[in-house]
Scaffold this active site. Structure first.
Site, short mmCIF file in Angstrom:
data_model
loop_
_atom_site.label_atom_id
_atom_site.label_comp_id
_atom_site.label_asym_id
_atom_site.label_seq_id
_atom_site.Cartn_x
_atom_site.Cartn_y
_atom_site.Cartn_z
N SER A 6 -9.74 1.90 2.71
CA SER A 6 -9.04 2.75 1.93
C SER A 6 -7.97 2.10 1.15
O SER A 6 -7.36 2.52 0.32
CB SER A 6 -8.21 3.85 2.87
OG SER A 6 -7.46 3.13 3.81
N SER A 18 -10.08 -0.46 6.95
CA SER A 18 -9.52 -0.43 5.54
C SER A 18 -8.92 -1.76 5.16
O SER A 18 -8.40 -1.75 4.04
CB SER A 18 -8.71 0.71 5.73
OG SER A 18 -9.42 1.91 5.32
N LYS A 31 0.73 -1.38 -0.01
CA LYS A 31 0.13 -0.16 0.02
C LYS A 31 1.00 1.33 -0.04
O LYS A 31 1.98 1.37 0.79
CB LYS A 31 -0.95 -0.13 1.10
CG LYS A 31 -2.05 1.20 1.34
CD LYS A 31 -3.05 0.94 2.45
CE LYS A 31 -3.79 1.91 2.39
NZ LYS A 31 -4.72 2.06 3.82
N1 GLN Z 1 -13.41 4.09 6.09
C1 GLN Z 1 -12.93 4.57 7.30
C2 GLN Z 1 -12.70 6.05 6.93
O1 GLN Z 1 -12.91 6.59 5.93
C3 GLN Z 1 -11.69 3.79 7.64
C4 GLN Z 1 -10.63 4.18 6.83
C5 GLN Z 1 -9.39 3.13 7.33
O2 GLN Z 1 -9.40 2.43 7.95
N2 GLN Z 1 -7.98 3.75 6.89
O3 GLN Z 1 -11.97 6.68 7.91
#
Ligand code: GLN
Length: 482
Positions: free
Chosen positions: A150, A174, A75
């Site tokens: 994400s 995420s 990532k």
């Molecule tokens: N979807 C969540 C957010 O928008 C979690 C994102 C994540 O785990 N990085 O913050």
């Protein structure tokens, strides 16, 4: 290109193929399919082939380790020495990291191969991968749908066969949410299990790195290399790392699995619910005891998260000021102009929204009402889990309330987007480990089963997932790549 890591390990050991050959196969597949999926921000072809060559020499010399010669994708939130590390943002489009994140160092020490850096929501903020400066990522099962976020690039790369496994980070879901929507396996370890050094921070008290792969068996192999104490991360835990692979043979007869009634209430899509119920039935057949439990504070997890995470992000992202690294505006007239325009130009809409909300929650006069209150409710959410784990070994339920939604469906409505994380977020608030494993399909799209473990119980979690995968084949289904 649907080999698992354990199959690649065997193939390399038996000299069925070399690391250079298998790396080349992935690079060819990436060339063919990445234009449609957009799961890579950078493909590090030359570096990958160079690393594969070194790995082949190490294998030949008889010094191979678990991941020697195995191609992986990372990532783009992890710093990679000499390689662009963008975090999905225009702010870091020109940033070449001067050092490796600890987990990257760990992978390099074993001579694994880096295929490239995967696409992601900007600064890991999002649930659909529609917030990346580098464009949306398509779900390999249906290119008109989101892969989740994400870490959508990592999940999509594994699902599409453009990497056998990939790294991700999970601040509120995420790893688990995109794993669910793309039909792959992912684990978010206990907070403190995997070093955050060199992982660009979003919400420091919530962020945790972990792997995506096809199988729980592969996740065990990857986590083995990623986990462990790191003195460069002050929240990293001094605790020995168990051998995750050896725990995979344990029988789960008598395992107590809790089903939180709040996870099966309003808001859960009927198609997803029925897949999850069948998965639970499978666990019954495997001899697990299913017990209803309650996590009464679940309903507060989204509002609490969106105060805590945003407060932390507003502080973490203050370092991007146009002075030290990252985007700098043209011809600033003074220092204030430099700050303002560099940040206005470098950050995307969602990131700006969050910095403003987080700054508001931390400001004098609102701190007690929002941030402090959120921290208090966070404690209650943690206590819900502590109570539950007095009665059960593992908690199971859906990872997401629905299957992958259409691109653009929720972009105008941040709250409905935030609700996608209803089942995943509370684990990060509590610091607990969780997994998502493929459990079936609804409307032709993958459904993820979430398994939640007690603190540092990753070995049991991985084995619980592995036993399900021994008796099902959802995890080996792959989308047709055109
Ligand atoms: N979807 C969540 C957010 O928008 C979690 C994102 C994540 O785990 N990085 O913050």
């Amino acid at each position: 290109m649907n080999k698992t890591i354990s199959q690649i390990q065997q193939g390399l050991a038996k000299k069925e193929f070399s690391s250079v050959e298998i790396t080349q196969d992935y690079l060819t597949a990436i060339k063919q399919h990445n234009p449609a999926i957009n799961c890579y921000i950078s493909v590090t072809e030359d570096l990958a082939l160079q690393q594969a060559k070194a790995a082949d020499q190490r294998i030949a010399s008889g010094n191979a380790q678990a991941l020697t010669g195995v191609p992986l994708a990372h990532k783009d939130v992890f710093c990679t020495d000499g390689v662009k590390t963008s975090c999905g943002s225009k702010m870091l489009d020109n940033f070449v990291a001067p050092y490796d994140a600890t987990i990257i160092e760990n992978f390099k020490a074993e001579d694994s191969v880096m295929l490239g850096k995967t696409n992601m929501d900007e600064f890991a903020m999002g649930s659909s991968n529609e917030n990346s400066y580098y464009g949306i990522v398509a779900n390999p099962w249906d290119n008109e749908r989101v892969p989740g976020g994400s870490s959508g690039g990592s999940a999509a790369a594994v699902a599409a066969g453009l990497a056998p496994a990939a790294t991700g980070t999970d601040t509120g879901g995420s790893i688990r949410q995109p794993a669910a929507l793309c039909g792959v396996t992912g684990i978010k370890p206990t907070y403190g299990r995997v070093s955050r050094y060199g992982m660009i921070a979003f919400g420091s008290s919530l962020d945790q790195g972990g792997p995506f792969a096809r199988t729980a068996e592969d996740c065990a192999i990857l986590l083995q290399t990623m986990a462990g104490f790191d003195q460069r991360d002050s929240t990293s835990i001094v605790q020995p790392v168990p051998d995750y692979s050896t725990s995979l043979g344990n029988n789960i007869k008598g395992l107590k699995i809790g089903l939180p009634k709040e996870y099966f209430a309003e808001g859960l899509d009927a198609g997803v619910a029925s897949v999850i119920e069948s998965a639970i039935d499978e666990y019954r057949k495997l001899g697990a005891e299913i017990i209803e439990i309650s996590l009464p504070n679940t309903k507060f997890s989204i509002p609490v998260y969106y105060v805590v995470a945003l407060a932390e992000c507003s502080s973490n992202l203050s370092r991007f000021d146009g002075v030290r690294f990252g985007h700098r505006c043209d011809s600033p007239v003074d220092l204030e102009d430099l700050y303002k325009r560099s940040r206005a130009e470098g950050f995307g809409e969602e990131v700006k929204r969050r910095i403003m909300l987080g700054t508001y929650a931390l400001s004098a006069g609102y701190y007690d009402a929002y941030y402090l209150k959120a921290q208090q409710i966070r404690r209650l959410i943690k206590q819900d889990f502590e109570q539950a784990f007095k009665k059960v070994d593992v908690i199971a339920g859906p990872t997401t309330p629905e299957v992958a939604f259409k691109l653009g469906d929720k972009t105008d409505d941040p709250v409905s987007m935030y609700l996608q994380d209803i089942y995943t977020i509370s684990l990060n608030l509590a610091g607990l480990p969780g997994m998502s494993i493929p459990a079936g399909f609804s409307q032709g799209l993958p459904v993820g089963l979430q398994l939640i473990g007690n603190y540092f119980d990753e070995a049991r979690l991985l084995n619980t997932a592995h036993q399900f995968q021994l008796s099902s084949d959802w995890h080996i289904q792959t989308p047709e790549m055109k």
